[in-house]
Design an enzyme around this catalytic site. Structure first.
Site, PDB file in Angstrom:
ATOM      1  CG  HIS A  80      34.614  48.456  25.011  1.00  0.00           C
ATOM      2  ND1 HIS A  80      33.921  47.327  25.754  1.00  0.00           N
ATOM      3  CD2 HIS A  80      35.693  47.801  24.693  1.00  0.00           C
ATOM      4  CE1 HIS A  80      34.476  46.443  25.927  1.00  0.00           C
ATOM      5  NE2 HIS A  80      35.539  46.546  25.211  1.00  0.00           N
ATOM      6  CB  CYS A 139      33.723  63.609   7.861  1.00  0.00           C
ATOM      7  SG  CYS A 139      35.149  64.447   8.078  1.00  0.00           S
ATOM      8  CB  THR A 192      31.780  42.962  33.041  1.00  0.00           C
ATOM      9  OG1 THR A 192      31.999  42.445  31.806  1.00  0.00           O
ATOM     10  CG2 THR A 192      32.909  42.241  34.048  1.00  0.00           C
TER      11      THR A 192
HETATM   12  C1  BJW Z   1      25.012  43.799  37.287  1.00  0.00           C
HETATM   13  C2  BJW Z   1      23.679  44.674  37.389  1.00  0.00           C
HETATM   14  C3  BJW Z   1      23.540  45.345  38.957  1.00  0.00           C
HETATM   15  C4  BJW Z   1      23.287  43.805  35.590  1.00  0.00           C
HETATM   16  N1  BJW Z   1      24.651  45.093  39.706  1.00  0.00           N
HETATM   17  N2  BJW Z   1      25.765  43.610  38.189  1.00  0.00           N
HETATM   18  C5  BJW Z   1      39.186  35.934  22.173  1.00  0.00           C
HETATM   19  C6  BJW Z   1      38.411  34.913  21.905  1.00  0.00           C
HETATM   20  C7  BJW Z   1      37.206  35.032  21.305  1.00  0.00           C
HETATM   21  C8  BJW Z   1      36.741  36.200  20.746  1.00  0.00           C
HETATM   22  C9  BJW Z   1      37.751  37.313  20.435  1.00  0.00           C
HETATM   23  C10 BJW Z   1      38.831  37.189  21.317  1.00  0.00           C
HETATM   24  N3  BJW Z   1      39.533  38.255  21.170  1.00  0.00           N
HETATM   25  C11 BJW Z   1      38.855  39.177  20.571  1.00  0.00           C
HETATM   26  C12 BJW Z   1      37.467  38.651  20.258  1.00  0.00           C
HETATM   27  C13 BJW Z   1      36.512  39.182  19.324  1.00  0.00           C
HETATM   28  C14 BJW Z   1      35.604  39.944  20.161  1.00  0.00           C
HETATM   29  C15 BJW Z   1      34.934  39.125  21.486  1.00  0.00           C
HETATM   30  O1  BJW Z   1      35.214  39.323  22.490  1.00  0.00           O
HETATM   31  N4  BJW Z   1      33.852  38.392  20.986  1.00  0.00           N
HETATM   32  C16 BJW Z   1      33.234  37.591  21.893  1.00  0.00           C
HETATM   33  C17 BJW Z   1      31.953  37.992  22.042  1.00  0.00           C
HETATM   34  C18 BJW Z   1      33.598  36.255  21.768  1.00  0.00           C
HETATM   35  N5  BJW Z   1      36.303  41.271  20.757  1.00  0.00           N
HETATM   36  C19 BJW Z   1      36.526  42.190  19.742  1.00  0.00           C
HETATM   37  O2  BJW Z   1      36.151  42.250  18.855  1.00  0.00           O
HETATM   38  C20 BJW Z   1      37.184  43.327  20.501  1.00  0.00           C
HETATM   39  N6  BJW Z   1      38.339  43.892  19.816  1.00  0.00           N
HETATM   40  C21 BJW Z   1      39.548  43.142  19.879  1.00  0.00           C
HETATM   41  O3  BJW Z   1      39.608  42.205  20.591  1.00  0.00           O
HETATM   42  O4  BJW Z   1      40.384  43.356  18.967  1.00  0.00           O
HETATM   43  C22 BJW Z   1      41.327  42.528  18.653  1.00  0.00           C
HETATM   44  C23 BJW Z   1      40.881  41.209  18.043  1.00  0.00           C
HETATM   45  C24 BJW Z   1      39.985  41.321  17.219  1.00  0.00           C
HETATM   46  C25 BJW Z   1      39.363  40.091  16.505  1.00  0.00           C
HETATM   47  C26 BJW Z   1      39.845  38.988  16.847  1.00  0.00           C
HETATM   48  C27 BJW Z   1      40.761  38.849  17.717  1.00  0.00           C
HETATM   49  C28 BJW Z   1      41.438  40.182  18.365  1.00  0.00           C
HETATM   50  C29 BJW Z   1      36.407  44.575  20.857  1.00  0.00           C
HETATM   51  C30 BJW Z   1      35.218  44.438  21.570  1.00  0.00           C
HETATM   52  C31 BJW Z   1      34.401  45.630  21.379  1.00  0.00           C
HETATM   53  C32 BJW Z   1      32.980  45.569  22.365  1.00  0.00           C
HETATM   54  N7  BJW Z   1      32.236  46.463  22.168  1.00  0.00           N
HETATM   55  C33 BJW Z   1      30.804  46.544  22.752  1.00  0.00           C
HETATM   56  C34 BJW Z   1      30.039  47.843  22.160  1.00  0.00           C
HETATM   57  C35 BJW Z   1      30.381  49.136  22.586  1.00  0.00           C
HETATM   58  C36 BJW Z   1      29.935  50.485  22.001  1.00  0.00           C
HETATM   59  C37 BJW Z   1      28.320  50.334  22.458  1.00  0.00           C
HETATM   60  O5  BJW Z   1      28.148  50.654  23.539  1.00  0.00           O
HETATM   61  O6  BJW Z   1      27.481  50.348  21.689  1.00  0.00           O
HETATM   62  O7  BJW Z   1      31.135  47.025  24.274  1.00  0.00           O
HETATM   63  S1  BJW Z   1      29.912  45.103  22.772  1.00  0.00           S
HETATM   64  C38 BJW Z   1      29.296  45.314  24.398  1.00  0.00           C
HETATM   65  O8  BJW Z   1      29.805  44.215  25.109  1.00  0.00           O
HETATM   66  C39 BJW Z   1      30.010  46.775  24.935  1.00  0.00           C
HETATM   67  C40 BJW Z   1      30.302  46.189  26.198  1.00  0.00           C
HETATM   68  O9  BJW Z   1      31.447  47.198  26.901  1.00  0.00           O
HETATM   69  C41 BJW Z   1      30.860  44.881  26.302  1.00  0.00           C
HETATM   70  C42 BJW Z   1      30.775  44.100  27.391  1.00  0.00           C
HETATM   71  O10 BJW Z   1      29.608  43.973  27.936  1.00  0.00           O
HETATM   72  P1  BJW Z   1      29.242  44.046  29.668  1.00  0.00           P
HETATM   73  O11 BJW Z   1      29.604  45.429  30.111  1.00  0.00           O
HETATM   74  O12 BJW Z   1      29.941  42.914  30.321  1.00  0.00           O
HETATM   75  O13 BJW Z   1      27.702  43.965  29.695  1.00  0.00           O
HETATM   76  P2  BJW Z   1      26.763  42.782  29.711  1.00  0.00           P
HETATM   77  O14 BJW Z   1      25.297  43.429  29.211  1.00  0.00           O
HETATM   78  O15 BJW Z   1      27.538  41.787  28.699  1.00  0.00           O
HETATM   79  O16 BJW Z   1      26.626  41.964  31.430  1.00  0.00           O
HETATM   80  C43 BJW Z   1      26.160  42.800  32.384  1.00  0.00           C
HETATM   81  C44 BJW Z   1      26.484  42.188  33.457  1.00  0.00           C
HETATM   82  O17 BJW Z   1      26.193  43.041  34.513  1.00  0.00           O
HETATM   83  C45 BJW Z   1      25.831  40.666  33.799  1.00  0.00           C
HETATM   84  O18 BJW Z   1      26.740  39.904  34.130  1.00  0.00           O
HETATM   85  C46 BJW Z   1      24.689  41.194  34.843  1.00  0.00           C
HETATM   86  O19 BJW Z   1      24.498  39.935  35.664  1.00  0.00           O
HETATM   87  C47 BJW Z   1      25.296  42.245  35.530  1.00  0.00           C
HETATM   88  N8  BJW Z   1      24.330  43.120  36.132  1.00  0.00           N
HETATM   89  N9  BJW Z   1      22.768  44.473  36.834  1.00  0.00           N
HETATM   90  C48 BJW Z   1      25.728  44.161  39.283  1.00  0.00           C
HETATM   91  N10 BJW Z   1      22.769  46.440  39.216  1.00  0.00           N
HETATM   92 ZN    ZN Z   2      36.766  62.468   7.495  1.00  0.00          ZN
END
Ligand code: BJW
Ligand code: ZN
Length: 247
Positions: free
Chosen positions: A123, A151, A192
Site C-alpha cells: 500500500h 508539484c 490484519t
Molecule cells: C493486533 C494487535 C497486536 C491490533 N497484535 N494483532 C473484492 C471484493 C470487495 C471489494 C474489493 C475487492 N477487490 C478490491 C476491492 C475494493 C477495496 C476493498 O478491499 N474494499 C473492502 C473494504 C471491501 N480494495 C481496494 O480498493 C484496493 N485496490 C484494488 O483492489 O484495486 C483493484 C480494484 C479496485 C476496485 C474494485 C476492484 C478491484 C486498494 C486497497 C487500499 C487500502 N488502503 C489503506 C490505506 C493506505 C494508506 C494509509 O495508510 O492511509 O490501507 S486502507 C487501510 O486498510 C490500509 C491498511 O493497509 C488496510 C488493511 O488494514 P489492516 O492492516 O488489516 O488493519 P486493521 O486496522 O483493519 O486491522 C488491524 C488488525 O490487527 C485487527 O485484526 C486487530 O485485531 C489486530 N491487532 N493490535 C496482533 N498488538
Molecule cells: Zn506533477
C-alpha cells in the site's frame, strides 16, 4: 486450533522449523505496540472522521486540506516511532530461511527499520509523496510547507505515495506477493483484519497451493478459518516466542 496455549505455539513452531521458504503478510496490528493506530477499532479515527473515509481519491479531490492534515500528522508521527519486538522477530526469522518474503500492508517503514530486507510494501509508504498527475516524486521530508503542497514540475497537487481505496496496487508489489504465495511452504499472517482486498485473499490463495497458514492476531478474523493454527495474542509477545521456539 485456537488460543495462545503452549500446544498451538508448539505446532506453529514445528510448521515453521520444517519450512525453508516462508512468507509473512502483516497489517496495522504489528505496529500497534509501536504506538501506530490501527484503522479499524477505537484508534481508527481522525477528528471524528473514519481514517477509511480519508483514504480515498474522492476525499482528496473534495477536501485536499483535510486529507493532507491527516497525512501530515501521520508523517510527522513517523519520526517518533520505533520497531517493536514483533518487527524484530520477523527480521530474525528472515535470517533463518532459505527464501523469505515480507509482504506488508503498512506504510510506516518499521519492517525495514527493524532490519527486514525482502520487504514489499503493498500500500505504498508515508516516507514518499508523489504528484497526482505527473511522475514527480520526492521524500516526505522534502515536502513543501503549504497546506496543499504543489508539484514543482507541473503545478498539480502532491499526494502521499500510498494506495487508496479504488486504486490499483503497484504491479511490482503484486508480482512479489504472487511469487510469495506460489513458493512459500508456510505463510504467517500477522495483525490484519482480513477485510481489505486483495491482501485479504493472500492466505486463502497460499493455502490452496499447499502452504500451511499461521495467524497471529488479538482476535479471530475472516482469515482464521483458513489458518491451520491461530495464535491469539499481541504480535510483540507471540512472534518472539514463536521465533525462539523455531530455533
Ligand atoms: C493486533 C494487535 C497486536 C491490533 N497484535 N494483532 C473484492 C471484493 C470487495 C471489494 C474489493 C475487492 N477487490 C478490491 C476491492 C475494493 C477495496 C476493498 O478491499 N474494499 C473492502 C473494504 C471491501 N480494495 C481496494 O480498493 C484496493 N485496490 C484494488 O483492489 O484495486 C483493484 C480494484 C479496485 C476496485 C474494485 C476492484 C478491484 C486498494 C486497497 C487500499 C487500502 N488502503 C489503506 C490505506 C493506505 C494508506 C494509509 O495508510 O492511509 O490501507 S486502507 C487501510 O486498510 C490500509 C491498511 O493497509 C488496510 C488493511 O488494514 P489492516 O492492516 O488489516 O488493519 P486493521 O486496522 O483493519 O486491522 C488491524 C488488525 O490487527 C485487527 O485484526 C486487530 O485485531 C489486530 N491487532 N493490535 C496482533 N498488538
Ligand atoms: Zn506533477
Amino acid at each position: 486450533m485456537n488460543g495462545m496455549d503452549e500446544g498451538s505455539l508448539r505446532t506453529a513452531a514445528e510448521m515453521l522449523s520444517r519450512a525453508r521458504r516462508v512468507a509473512v503478510l502483516t497489517g496495522a496490528g504489528i505496529s500497534a505496540e509501536s504506538g501506530v493506530p490501527t484503522f479499524r477499532g477505537a484508534g481508527g479515527f481522525w477528528r471524528g472522521r473514519s481514517a477509511m473515509d480519508l483514504a480515498t481519491p474522492g476525499a482528496f479531490s473534495r477536501d485536499p486540506e483535510a486529507v493532507w492534515e491527516f497525512y501530515r500528522f501521520r508523517i510527522a508521527a513517523l519520526a517518533g516511532i520505533e520497531p517493536n519486538d514483533g518487527h524484530r522477530a520477523l527480521a530474525e526469522l528472515e535470517c533463518r530461511c532459505d527464501q523469505f518474503w515480507l509482504i506488508t500492508q503498512n506504510v510506516d517503514g518499521l519492517h525495514r527499520a527493524a532490519g527486514s530486507e525482502n520487504v514489499t510494501e503493498l500500500h505504498g509508504s508515508l516516507e514518499r509523496v508523489r504528484c497526482r498527475i505527473c511522475s514527480y516524486r520526492c521524500a516526505s521530508s522534502d515536502l513543501p510547507p503549504e497546506a496543499v503542497p504543489q508539484c514543482p514540475a507541473c503545478g498539480d497537487m502532491l499526494r502521499p505515495a500510498v494506495v487508496w481505496f479504488g486504486e490499483n496496487l503497484p504491479d511490482f508489489a503484486l508480482v512479489a506477493a504472487d511469487e510469495a504465495m506460489r513458493e512459500c511452504q508456510v505463510m504467517l499472517v500477522v495483525g490484519t483484519s482480513g477485510l481489505v482486498e486483495p491482501a485479504a485473499s493472500f492466505a486463502r490463495m497460499a493455502g490452496s497451493r499447499g502452504a500451511g497458514i499461521i495467524e497471529v492476531n488479538l482476535e479471530s478474523t475472516p482469515i482464521s478459518h483458513v489458518a491451520d493454527v491461530s495464535l491469539l495474542g499481541p504480535a510483540g509477545v507471540v512472534l518472539p516466542s514463536l521465533v525462539e521456539l523455531t530455533g
